[in-house]
Motif scaffolding. Structure first.
Motif, PDB file in Angstrom:
ATOM      1  N   GLN A 255       0.827  -1.199   0.000  1.00 43.46           N
ATOM      2  CA  GLN A 255       0.000   0.000   0.000  1.00 43.46           C
ATOM      3  C   GLN A 255       0.863   1.250   0.000  1.00 43.46           C
ATOM      4  O   GLN A 255       0.728   2.128   0.839  1.00 43.46           O
ATOM      5  N   LYS A 256       1.752   1.320  -0.933  1.00 44.56           N
ATOM      6  CA  LYS A 256       2.560   2.519  -1.105  1.00 44.56           C
ATOM      7  C   LYS A 256       1.615   3.654  -1.500  1.00 44.56           C
ATOM      8  O   LYS A 256       0.517   3.430  -1.985  1.00 44.56           O
ATOM      9  N   SER A 257       2.057   4.854  -1.322  1.00 42.94           N
ATOM     10  CA  SER A 257       1.198   6.014  -1.551  1.00 42.94           C
ATOM     11  C   SER A 257       0.699   6.109  -2.989  1.00 42.94           C
ATOM     12  O   SER A 257      -0.348   6.682  -3.248  1.00 42.94           O
ATOM     13  N   TYR A 258       1.393   5.526  -3.943  1.00 45.17           N
ATOM     14  CA  TYR A 258       1.004   5.647  -5.343  1.00 45.17           C
ATOM     15  C   TYR A 258      -0.009   4.595  -5.811  1.00 45.17           C
ATOM     16  O   TYR A 258      -0.534   4.700  -6.910  1.00 45.17           O
ATOM     17  N   VAL A 259      -0.309   3.595  -5.016  1.00 42.59           N
ATOM     18  CA  VAL A 259      -1.132   2.480  -5.484  1.00 42.59           C
ATOM     19  C   VAL A 259      -2.527   2.935  -5.906  1.00 42.59           C
ATOM     20  O   VAL A 259      -3.019   2.545  -6.966  1.00 42.59           O
ATOM     21  N   ILE A 260      -3.171   3.758  -5.124  1.00 40.34           N
ATOM     22  CA  ILE A 260      -4.507   4.246  -5.482  1.00 40.34           C
ATOM     23  C   ILE A 260      -4.443   5.057  -6.770  1.00 40.34           C
ATOM     24  O   ILE A 260      -5.267   4.889  -7.680  1.00 40.34           O
ATOM     25  N   ASP A 261      -3.457   5.940  -6.879  1.00 41.25           N
ATOM     26  CA  ASP A 261      -3.305   6.738  -8.099  1.00 41.25           C
ATOM     27  C   ASP A 261      -3.053   5.833  -9.307  1.00 41.25           C
ATOM     28  O   ASP A 261      -3.601   6.066 -10.378  1.00 41.25           O
ATOM     29  N   ARG A 262      -2.226   4.804  -9.134  1.00 36.81           N
ATOM     30  CA  ARG A 262      -1.961   3.855 -10.226  1.00 36.81           C
ATOM     31  C   ARG A 262      -3.251   3.148 -10.657  1.00 36.81           C
ATOM     32  O   ARG A 262      -3.557   3.049 -11.839  1.00 36.81           O
ATOM     33  N   ASN A 263      -4.032   2.698  -9.671  1.00 44.37           N
ATOM     34  CA  ASN A 263      -5.278   2.006  -9.995  1.00 44.37           C
ATOM     35  C   ASN A 263      -6.269   2.927 -10.702  1.00 44.37           C
ATOM     36  O   ASN A 263      -6.983   2.507 -11.614  1.00 44.37           O
ATOM     37  N   LEU A 264      -6.328   4.192 -10.284  1.00 42.32           N
ATOM     38  CA  LEU A 264      -7.178   5.161 -10.979  1.00 42.32           C
ATOM     39  C   LEU A 264      -6.702   5.379 -12.408  1.00 42.32           C
ATOM     40  O   LEU A 264      -7.503   5.459 -13.334  1.00 42.32           O
ATOM     41  N   PHE A 265      -5.406   5.480 -12.583  1.00 46.46           N
ATOM     42  CA  PHE A 265      -4.834   5.623 -13.919  1.00 46.46           C
ATOM     43  C   PHE A 265      -5.246   4.442 -14.792  1.00 46.46           C
ATOM     44  O   PHE A 265      -5.665   4.618 -15.941  1.00 46.46           O
ATOM     45  N   PHE A 266      -5.165   3.229 -14.244  1.00 46.23           N
ATOM     46  CA  PHE A 266      -5.573   2.032 -14.987  1.00 46.23           C
ATOM     47  C   PHE A 266      -7.049   2.125 -15.386  1.00 46.23           C
ATOM     48  O   PHE A 266      -7.411   1.869 -16.530  1.00 46.23           O
ATOM     49  N   LEU A 267      -7.896   2.484 -14.423  1.00 45.69           N
ATOM     50  CA  LEU A 267      -9.334   2.575 -14.683  1.00 45.69           C
ATOM     51  C   LEU A 267      -9.634   3.583 -15.777  1.00 45.69           C
ATOM     52  O   LEU A 267     -10.373   3.300 -16.724  1.00 45.69           O
ATOM     53  N   PHE A 268      -9.042   4.757 -15.684  1.00 43.39           N
ATOM     54  CA  PHE A 268      -9.309   5.792 -16.678  1.00 43.39           C
ATOM     55  C   PHE A 268      -8.718   5.437 -18.032  1.00 43.39           C
ATOM     56  O   PHE A 268      -9.269   5.780 -19.072  1.00 43.39           O
ATOM     57  N   ARG A 269      -7.613   4.739 -18.040  1.00 43.82           N
ATOM     58  CA  ARG A 269      -7.020   4.293 -19.307  1.00 43.82           C
ATOM     59  C   ARG A 269      -7.965   3.301 -20.001  1.00 43.82           C
ATOM     60  O   ARG A 269      -8.193   3.392 -21.199  1.00 43.82           O
ATOM     61  N   VAL A 270      -8.545   2.381 -19.244  1.00 43.27           N
ATOM     62  CA  VAL A 270      -9.493   1.426 -19.823  1.00 43.27           C
ATOM     63  C   VAL A 270     -10.729   2.163 -20.326  1.00 43.27           C
ATOM     64  O   VAL A 270     -11.195   1.928 -21.437  1.00 43.27           O
ATOM     65  N   MET A 271     -11.249   3.076 -19.523  1.00 42.90           N
ATOM     66  CA  MET A 271     -12.425   3.840 -19.939  1.00 42.90           C
ATOM     67  C   MET A 271     -12.126   4.652 -21.193  1.00 42.90           C
ATOM     68  O   MET A 271     -12.947   4.715 -22.106  1.00 42.90           O
ATOM     69  N   GLY A 272     -10.953   5.272 -21.246  1.00 38.01           N
ATOM     70  CA  GLY A 272     -10.583   6.103 -22.387  1.00 38.01           C
ATOM     71  C   GLY A 272     -10.411   5.329 -23.671  1.00 38.01           C
ATOM     72  O   GLY A 272     -10.572   5.876 -24.763  1.00 38.01           O
ATOM     73  N   SER A 273     -10.115   4.053 -23.557  1.00 32.12           N
ATOM     74  CA  SER A 273      -9.929   3.243 -24.762  1.00 32.12           C
ATOM     75  C   SER A 273     -11.221   2.556 -25.206  1.00 32.12           C
ATOM     76  O   SER A 273     -11.242   1.840 -26.198  1.00 32.12           O
ATOM     77  N   ASP A 274     -12.293   2.807 -24.485  1.00 39.58           N
ATOM     78  CA  ASP A 274     -13.544   2.090 -24.720  1.00 39.58           C
ATOM     79  C   ASP A 274     -14.355   2.608 -25.908  1.00 39.58           C
ATOM     80  O   ASP A 274     -14.981   1.821 -26.602  1.00 39.58           O
ATOM     81  N   LEU A 275     -14.391   3.889 -26.101  1.00 38.70           N
ATOM     82  CA  LEU A 275     -15.227   4.436 -27.166  1.00 38.70           C
ATOM     83  C   LEU A 275     -14.478   4.449 -28.495  1.00 38.70           C
ATOM     84  O   LEU A 275     -13.391   4.997 -28.592  1.00 38.70           O
ATOM     85  N   GLU A 276     -15.092   3.834 -29.460  1.00 46.16           N
ATOM     86  CA  GLU A 276     -14.504   3.836 -30.800  1.00 46.16           C
ATOM     87  C   GLU A 276     -14.956   5.096 -31.535  1.00 46.16           C
ATOM     88  O   GLU A 276     -15.974   5.705 -31.194  1.00 46.16           O
ATOM     89  N   ARG A 277     -14.228   5.446 -32.547  1.00 40.91           N
ATOM     90  CA  ARG A 277     -14.550   6.613 -33.358  1.00 40.91           C
ATOM     91  C   ARG A 277     -15.999   6.507 -33.855  1.00 40.91           C
ATOM     92  O   ARG A 277     -16.437   5.462 -34.309  1.00 40.91           O
ATOM     93  N   GLY A 278     -16.737   7.597 -33.739  1.00 39.17           N
ATOM     94  CA  GLY A 278     -18.113   7.637 -34.215  1.00 39.17           C
ATOM     95  C   GLY A 278     -19.157   7.321 -33.156  1.00 39.17           C
ATOM     96  O   GLY A 278     -20.338   7.560 -33.364  1.00 39.17           O
ATOM     97  N   LEU A 279     -18.751   6.773 -32.011  1.00 38.33           N
ATOM     98  CA  LEU A 279     -19.709   6.467 -30.950  1.00 38.33           C
ATOM     99  C   LEU A 279     -19.903   7.687 -30.057  1.00 38.33           C
ATOM    100  O   LEU A 279     -18.964   8.436 -29.795  1.00 38.33           O
ATOM    101  N   GLY A 280     -21.117   7.863 -29.565  1.00 40.73           N
ATOM    102  CA  GLY A 280     -21.414   8.963 -28.658  1.00 40.73           C
ATOM    103  C   GLY A 280     -21.073   8.597 -27.224  1.00 40.73           C
ATOM    104  O   GLY A 280     -20.915   7.421 -26.882  1.00 40.73           O
TER     105      GLY A 280
END
Length: 189
Positions: free
Chosen positions: A84-109
């Protein structure tokens, strides 16, 4: 002759956790785990590549412990955090947002964006409750800004300690206790 010591490997050990829960030939343990945590029926499941490549050429590469897609398009990132180093939560958030950001394909709303969960199975953590859920919400009014993301922190060590003291552990208590234990002999079956 010296007596050989045997060492139990905890289920949260990366390779063992993936062997049990990320086996594409037997998805039942993973479905069961997700049904208990999410409190919903999981009909179909697909384990996706845990390598979420950066958007730009030089952006940080992301490797998840496990990425799962449900039949309704919901995506679930699962991370087993043993420090539980101080960066773990930030790393996990980064992972979550990276997955979310890659979810929408071009042309989708943006209405097409599916729900995303980040499930963190944690050891060596100090949290007030066994399971703590987080949303984007207003601190004053508690109004949730969006239902599209949910972060679930689970203290699997506390579950292991809780299980052997209970008269009637629930199925969730049993499974999370099993994942979090370092001493299988303490658990009741």
């Amino acid at each position: 002759m010296t007596e050989e010591k045997t060492r139990e490997i905890p289920l949260y050990f990366d390779a063992l956790f993936k062997k049990v829960f990320a086996d594409s030939n037997d998805l039942e343990p993973l479905k069961y785990l997700l049904e208990l945590i999410l409190k919903r029926k999981v009909l179909d499941i697909e384990i996706l590549s845990p390598d979420v490549i950066g958007i730009k050429y030089k952006s940080k590469r992301t490797y998840l412990d496990m990425l799962v897609k449900l039949d309704d398009g919901t995506k679930i990132s699962i991370e087993v955090n043993t420090n539980q180093k101080s960066y773990v939560i930030d790393r996990n958030l980064f992972f979550l947002f990276r997955v979310m950001g890659s979810d929408l394909e071009r042309g989708l709303g943006y209405k097409e964006l599916k729900k995303h969960y980040q499930i963190n199975l944690n050891t060596n953590i100090r949290q007030k409750e066994l399971i703590m859920k987080y949303f984007l919400a207003n601190l004053k009014t508690k109004e949730i800004l969006t239902e599209k993301l949910e972060i679930i922190n689970i203290d699997i060590e506390k579950y292991a300690n809780k299980w052997y003291t209970l008269d009637r552990p629930s199925e969730l208590d049993k499974l999370l206790g099993l994942i979090g234990t370092k001493d299988i002999s303490k658990l009741k079956y």
